[in-house]
Design a protein around this motif. Sequence first.
Motif, PDB file in Angstrom:
ATOM      1  N   LEU A  40       0.799  -1.227   0.000  1.00 24.11           N
ATOM      2  CA  LEU A  40       0.000   0.000   0.000  1.00 24.11           C
ATOM      3  C   LEU A  40       0.835   1.283   0.000  1.00 24.11           C
ATOM      4  CD1 LEU A  40      -2.976  -0.930   2.325  1.00 24.11           C
ATOM      5  CD2 LEU A  40      -3.040  -0.501  -0.132  1.00 24.11           C
ATOM      6  N   PRO A  41       1.895   1.408   0.785  1.00 22.68           N
ATOM      7  CA  PRO A  41       2.673   2.653   0.739  1.00 22.68           C
ATOM      8  C   PRO A  41       3.308   2.906  -0.627  1.00 22.68           C
ATOM      9  CG  PRO A  41       3.245   1.392   2.693  1.00 22.68           C
ATOM     10  CD  PRO A  41       2.365   0.523   1.845  1.00 22.68           C
ATOM     11  N   PHE A  42       3.668   1.862  -1.327  1.00 24.66           N
ATOM     12  CA  PHE A  42       4.307   2.025  -2.628  1.00 24.66           C
ATOM     13  C   PHE A  42       3.303   2.408  -3.710  1.00 24.66           C
ATOM     14  CE2 PHE A  42       6.875  -1.126  -0.292  1.00 24.66           C
ATOM     15  CZ  PHE A  42       7.965  -0.311  -0.065  1.00 24.66           C
ATOM     16  N   GLU A  43       2.052   2.029  -3.536  1.00 26.50           N
ATOM     17  CA  GLU A  43       1.025   2.431  -4.490  1.00 26.50           C
ATOM     18  C   GLU A  43       0.818   3.935  -4.446  1.00 26.50           C
ATOM     19  OE1 GLU A  43      -2.439   0.133  -3.740  1.00 26.50           O
ATOM     20  OE2 GLU A  43      -1.482  -1.750  -4.269  1.00 26.50           O
ATOM     21  N   ASP A  44       0.956   4.538  -3.279  1.00 26.05           N
ATOM     22  CA  ASP A  44       0.855   5.988  -3.160  1.00 26.05           C
ATOM     23  C   ASP A  44       1.973   6.679  -3.939  1.00 26.05           C
ATOM     24  OD1 ASP A  44      -1.399   5.858  -1.638  1.00 26.05           O
ATOM     25  OD2 ASP A  44      -0.369   6.144   0.278  1.00 26.05           O
ATOM     26  N   GLU A  45       3.166   6.107  -3.910  1.00 26.81           N
ATOM     27  CA  GLU A  45       4.285   6.695  -4.639  1.00 26.81           C
ATOM     28  C   GLU A  45       4.013   6.689  -6.139  1.00 26.81           C
ATOM     29  OE1 GLU A  45       7.850   4.708  -3.502  1.00 26.81           O
ATOM     30  OE2 GLU A  45       7.759   5.459  -1.434  1.00 26.81           O
ATOM     31  N   GLU A  46       3.457   5.614  -6.644  1.00 26.50           N
ATOM     32  CA  GLU A  46       3.138   5.537  -8.067  1.00 26.50           C
ATOM     33  C   GLU A  46       2.081   6.576  -8.417  1.00 26.50           C
ATOM     34  OE1 GLU A  46       3.143   4.710 -11.972  1.00 26.50           O
ATOM     35  OE2 GLU A  46       4.578   3.984 -10.480  1.00 26.50           O
ATOM     36  N   LEU A  47       1.098   6.757  -7.587  1.00 25.03           N
ATOM     37  CA  LEU A  47       0.071   7.774  -7.817  1.00 25.03           C
ATOM     38  C   LEU A  47       0.697   9.161  -7.819  1.00 25.03           C
ATOM     39  CD1 LEU A  47      -2.931   8.499  -8.120  1.00 25.03           C
ATOM     40  CD2 LEU A  47      -3.064   8.539  -5.632  1.00 25.03           C
ATOM     41  N   ASP A  48       1.615   9.424  -6.906  1.00 22.95           N
ATOM     42  CA  ASP A  48       2.309  10.715  -6.874  1.00 22.95           C
ATOM     43  C   ASP A  48       3.107  10.945  -8.155  1.00 22.95           C
ATOM     44  OD1 ASP A  48       1.303  11.258  -4.384  1.00 22.95           O
ATOM     45  OD2 ASP A  48       3.114  10.653  -3.297  1.00 22.95           O
ATOM     46  N   ARG A  49       3.785   9.926  -8.636  1.00 22.03           N
ATOM     47  CA  ARG A  49       4.562  10.068  -9.882  1.00 22.03           C
ATOM     48  C   ARG A  49       3.663  10.404 -11.058  1.00 22.03           C
ATOM     49  NH1 ARG A  49       6.940   4.825  -9.217  1.00 22.03           N
ATOM     50  NH2 ARG A  49       8.203   5.051  -7.385  1.00 22.03           N
ATOM     51  N   ARG A  50       2.520   9.720 -11.155  1.00 20.98           N
ATOM     52  CA  ARG A  50       1.601  10.003 -12.257  1.00 20.98           C
ATOM     53  C   ARG A  50       1.045  11.419 -12.164  1.00 20.98           C
ATOM     54  NH1 ARG A  50      -2.391   5.012 -12.082  1.00 20.98           N
ATOM     55  NH2 ARG A  50      -1.928   5.308  -9.902  1.00 20.98           N
ATOM     56  N   THR A  51       0.732  11.854 -10.949  1.00 15.75           N
ATOM     57  CA  THR A  51       0.207  13.207 -10.765  1.00 15.75           C
ATOM     58  C   THR A  51       1.250  14.241 -11.144  1.00 15.75           C
ATOM     59  OG1 THR A  51      -1.192  12.409  -8.962  1.00 15.75           O
ATOM     60  CG2 THR A  51      -0.824  14.781  -9.092  1.00 15.75           C
ATOM     61  N   LEU A  52       2.476  14.055 -10.706  1.00 18.29           N
ATOM     62  CA  LEU A  52       3.546  14.997 -11.047  1.00 18.29           C
ATOM     63  C   LEU A  52       3.810  15.016 -12.545  1.00 18.29           C
ATOM     64  CD1 LEU A  52       6.052  14.337  -8.125  1.00 18.29           C
ATOM     65  CD2 LEU A  52       4.649  16.374  -8.493  1.00 18.29           C
ATOM     66  N   ARG A  53       3.746  13.853 -13.189  1.00 20.39           N
ATOM     67  CA  ARG A  53       3.959  13.775 -14.626  1.00 20.39           C
ATOM     68  C   ARG A  53       2.872  14.557 -15.371  1.00 20.39           C
ATOM     69  NH1 ARG A  53       3.467   8.172 -15.960  1.00 20.39           N
ATOM     70  NH2 ARG A  53       4.974   7.933 -14.294  1.00 20.39           N
TER      71      ARG A  53
END
Length: 62
Positions: A40-53
Motif C-alpha cells: 500500500l505505501p508504494f502504491e501511493d508513490e506511483e500515484l504521486d509520480r503520475r500526478t507529477l507527470r
Amino acid sequence: MDINTFLGLNTILVLVIFVGICVWAYSSRRKKDNEASAQLPFEDEELDRRTLRKESEKKTDE
C-alpha cells in the motif's frame, strides 16, 4: 470459586485469545492479504509520480 481462581482463569482465557489472533494473522491463508497490505505505501508513490507527470505535461503545454 474465589476471586484468585477467577482471575487465573481470566488470564488463561485472554492468553488463548491472544495466541489465536496471532495464529490467524500469520496463517498461510492470510498471506495474500498481508502482501497486498505491505504494498500500500508504494502504491501511493506511483500515484504521486503520475500526478507529477501530468502536472509537468500541463506546464509544458502552456
